[in-house]
Write a protein that holds these residues in place. Sequence first.
Motif, PDB file in Angstrom:
ATOM      1  N   THR A 110       0.850  -1.191   0.000  1.00 19.42           N
ATOM      2  CA  THR A 110       0.000   0.000   0.000  1.00 19.42           C
ATOM      3  C   THR A 110       0.885   1.240   0.000  1.00 19.42           C
ATOM      4  OG1 THR A 110      -1.656  -1.209   1.304  1.00 19.42           O
ATOM      5  CG2 THR A 110      -1.913   1.186   1.123  1.00 19.42           C
ATOM      6  N   THR A 111       0.640   2.133  -0.941  1.00 17.97           N
ATOM      7  CA  THR A 111       1.435   3.360  -1.062  1.00 17.97           C
ATOM      8  C   THR A 111       0.532   4.568  -0.864  1.00 17.97           C
ATOM      9  OG1 THR A 111       2.891   2.255  -2.659  1.00 17.97           O
ATOM     10  CG2 THR A 111       3.015   4.664  -2.524  1.00 17.97           C
ATOM     11  N   TYR A 112       0.947   5.475   0.039  1.00 23.32           N
ATOM     12  CA  TYR A 112       0.217   6.717   0.295  1.00 23.32           C
ATOM     13  C   TYR A 112       1.035   7.889  -0.239  1.00 23.32           C
ATOM     14  CZ  TYR A 112      -2.610   3.987   3.590  1.00 23.32           C
ATOM     15  OH  TYR A 112      -3.433   3.056   4.167  1.00 23.32           O
ATOM     16  N   ILE A 113       0.382   8.775  -0.977  1.00 23.50           N
ATOM     17  CA  ILE A 113       1.015   9.984  -1.490  1.00 23.50           C
ATOM     18  C   ILE A 113       0.317  11.180  -0.848  1.00 23.50           C
ATOM     19  CG2 ILE A 113       1.697  11.295  -3.532  1.00 23.50           C
ATOM     20  CD1 ILE A 113       2.906   8.516  -3.425  1.00 23.50           C
ATOM     21  N   TYR A 114       1.016  11.864   0.064  1.00 22.52           N
ATOM     22  CA  TYR A 114       0.432  12.986   0.795  1.00 22.52           C
ATOM     23  C   TYR A 114       0.821  14.311   0.147  1.00 22.52           C
ATOM     24  CZ  TYR A 114      -0.106   9.428   4.440  1.00 22.52           C
ATOM     25  OH  TYR A 114      -0.432   8.288   5.135  1.00 22.52           O
TER      26      TYR A 114
ATOM     27  N   THR B 230      -1.770  -1.279  -3.934  1.00 20.88           N
ATOM     28  CA  THR B 230      -2.776  -0.215  -3.857  1.00 20.88           C
ATOM     29  C   THR B 230      -2.090   1.142  -3.725  1.00 20.88           C
ATOM     30  OG1 THR B 230      -4.317  -1.738  -2.784  1.00 20.88           O
ATOM     31  CG2 THR B 230      -4.795   0.614  -2.610  1.00 20.88           C
ATOM     32  N   LEU B 231      -2.519   2.097  -4.560  1.00 14.01           N
ATOM     33  CA  LEU B 231      -1.978   3.449  -4.520  1.00 14.01           C
ATOM     34  C   LEU B 231      -3.069   4.400  -4.037  1.00 14.01           C
ATOM     35  CD1 LEU B 231       0.194   5.577  -5.180  1.00 14.01           C
ATOM     36  CD2 LEU B 231      -0.698   5.640  -7.517  1.00 14.01           C
ATOM     37  N   ILE B 232      -2.802   5.084  -2.936  1.00 14.43           N
ATOM     38  CA  ILE B 232      -3.752   6.049  -2.373  1.00 14.43           C
ATOM     39  C   ILE B 232      -3.083   7.414  -2.384  1.00 14.43           C
ATOM     40  CG2 ILE B 232      -5.144   6.688  -0.367  1.00 14.43           C
ATOM     41  CD1 ILE B 232      -5.056   3.747   0.483  1.00 14.43           C
ATOM     42  N   ARG B 233      -3.590   8.319  -3.187  1.00 16.01           N
ATOM     43  CA  ARG B 233      -3.035   9.669  -3.243  1.00 16.01           C
ATOM     44  C   ARG B 233      -4.112  10.682  -2.884  1.00 16.01           C
ATOM     45  NH1 ARG B 233      -2.444  11.665  -9.479  1.00 16.01           N
ATOM     46  NH2 ARG B 233      -4.250  10.603 -10.369  1.00 16.01           N
TER      47      ARG B 233
END
Length: 753
Positions: A253-257, A274-277
């Motif tokens: 899981t990757t978060y882009i803040y 999963t990419l969450i931006r």
Amino acid sequence: MAIASVLLSGCSTTKRLGKDDILYTGLKGVEIKTPDKQKFPSDVRSSLTEAVSVKPNNSLLGSASVRYPFPLGLWVYNNWPNPPQGLKHWIYEKLASEPVLVADVRPEVRVHMLDQILDNNGYFSGTSSYELVQKRNKKKASILYKIEAGRPYMIDSIVLLPDTVLLNHIIDSVARKSKYFQLGSRYSTDSLAALRVDIANAVRNRGYYFFRPDYIQYLADSTINKGNIALKLDIADNLPPMALNRYRTGDITTYIYRNRGGGIPDTTETAKGTLIRYLPSRLRDGLIPSCIAFREGRTFSVRQMNATQTRLARLGIFNNININVIPDTLRKNDNLLNVVIECTYDKPLEASVEANVSSKSNSYLGPGVTLGLTNRNLFGGGELLTVSLTGAYEWQTGSGRHNSVFNSYEVGLNATLAFPRLLAPRFIPRSRRELSWTKISLGADLLNRPHYFKLSQFNAGLSYDWQSSKYISNTFTLFKLTYNKLQHTTPVFDSIMNANPAIALSFQSQYIPQMSYSFVYDRTMRKNTINVQFTLQEAGNVFWSIYELCGKKGEKTLFRTPFSQFVKGYAQVVYGRRLGGNHWLVSRLGSGAAYAYGNSSQVPYSEQFYCGGANSVRAFTVRSIGPGSYRAPADQINGYFDQTGTFTFIANTEYRFPILGPLHGAVFLDAGNVWTLKNEPSRPGGQLRAKTFFKDLALGTGVGLRFDISMLVIRGDLGIGIHAPYDTGKRGYYNMESFKKSLAFHLAIGYPF
């Protein structure tokens, strides 16, 4: 006045010492005796010296042995009153230094430290002692440490783990490959600790994520064979069960803040998890997955974690990157590790003001300033747009007849758009460990040489940078177009050009359409360094071919201005050999050639070779020798423009050694020159000929100092001429006019090669 009165009063540096106090004046030395004068390991010697290196008062550059001769701080401390307030109190607090006493150094404790270092390196029978070295003043003493090393204990037997499980097999294979962990090696705890780290790294890259170096232990026995060590490698008893489990990668899981926080989360499923931006944000599809080295379901590897971190960081668009690994508690029997990657955007725009002192290969040195504006994520794919305005003033270093004439200034406006990927066919081999770059550049520069000319240059280009392996980097310039315009000349410059038609042609206003390829192999080993590089370059051939196919004969022009046509190549090898400690012998061998044909009779001046200067033959100033045996007439102070060529050869060797702290020294020998490939009557003796090649080589030696603080190297080299390739009026190989005239000093930044 206050300081002067202290200096003039014949002040004592021990006046305030107690009855039993002794002022420490430095490390006298570390004497090491070995049986039968055996060679003592340099690394162990360095460790022993470091353990007893305590700086005395007025230490020179942090040295424990060398002091500067004016102990101002001690003089003030011993002789200056210290009132509770006022000017004298302020002076005292600023200048006084409390004395470093022998008692503060605690030599008896340091002797125990020496014994421990000896034991850790296999010298179990070694003993240490110290003595105070005093002169007439018994209140002062330096310390001399004496070591009887004895014979080192060697490894005479090794027992590895039983090869019953995969973990043991991996550990044993790493141990067998170790250069140290072999029969006949000297016992060393540092080497054993390094092997622990190597083993832990290897097993963690094979799925054993929770394995640590501390879980490897050694059992050493010196009683079986006197004077030798029997070693057994084993796994620690306190090994936790998790360290024995081999894990696979679970959910990614990757978060882009956003840089300012907040935003609306947007979730996308990719092939790399999963990419969450958080929107709004500018991010090209596929950019983040291309940086993730993990694969769901595959064996977990720390190497993959490091590669992911490195690739994301090299995008240059994040100011914070965290990678966390969490055991999957819902699927315990599957031994899975879930990966959570958190990235926070950096500010997209950055303005900078940079002041610098530049040192160029042509011996020009001077201050400059650069105003820059950078956009780190122009199109959402990590594209880097840089616009810079540069101004610089330079003067030439080195003694000689040209050093005071060529002071110049330069201004330029340049823009570069860099894509962190190759916008090129995929058959080009490239390394996934490094980012590849596609660069588009556009720029304009104005160069002013007072008393001679003013030259403007415009350029545009497209290039690719990539690494095909760990040690090999490549640059391919698909297209570069340069336009040189000679805007203004002086009568002095015109007279030079009239006397030298070939040089005049190289200065004419012209287009230079180029294509080039550069290869660099750079590798650093424990005792050796090697750098191999070559560049192949062509100009005008594509345009010339198009004109020929269209039936255009004679001189061909681009926008009514002639374009240059030539080929050029250069190759060099730099090899360094460690002689021991920080002593190096570094050598360079380089050669290149350029040849004009077709639409040009001369290679452009900016593309020709020159010799001499801070990074070439340092006994001569830049462009003061060559081509061949040619020498500009004595009344022509501007022979600078004549002394370039289309063939070059350079050979250097340099012995580099430490002196004190960051101060290093060098002794060097340089040889080289330039020649012309074509005969030019205006420069007799300049053409390359086999029978005069060695006679035409300029030869010089010299000494240098380098102030090396890792990030910056300031270098001063004094070159001494031995042989000039031209006629000096003196017979014999040593033909310098005088010793004084054979000297050339160069101040530069960075090493010469």
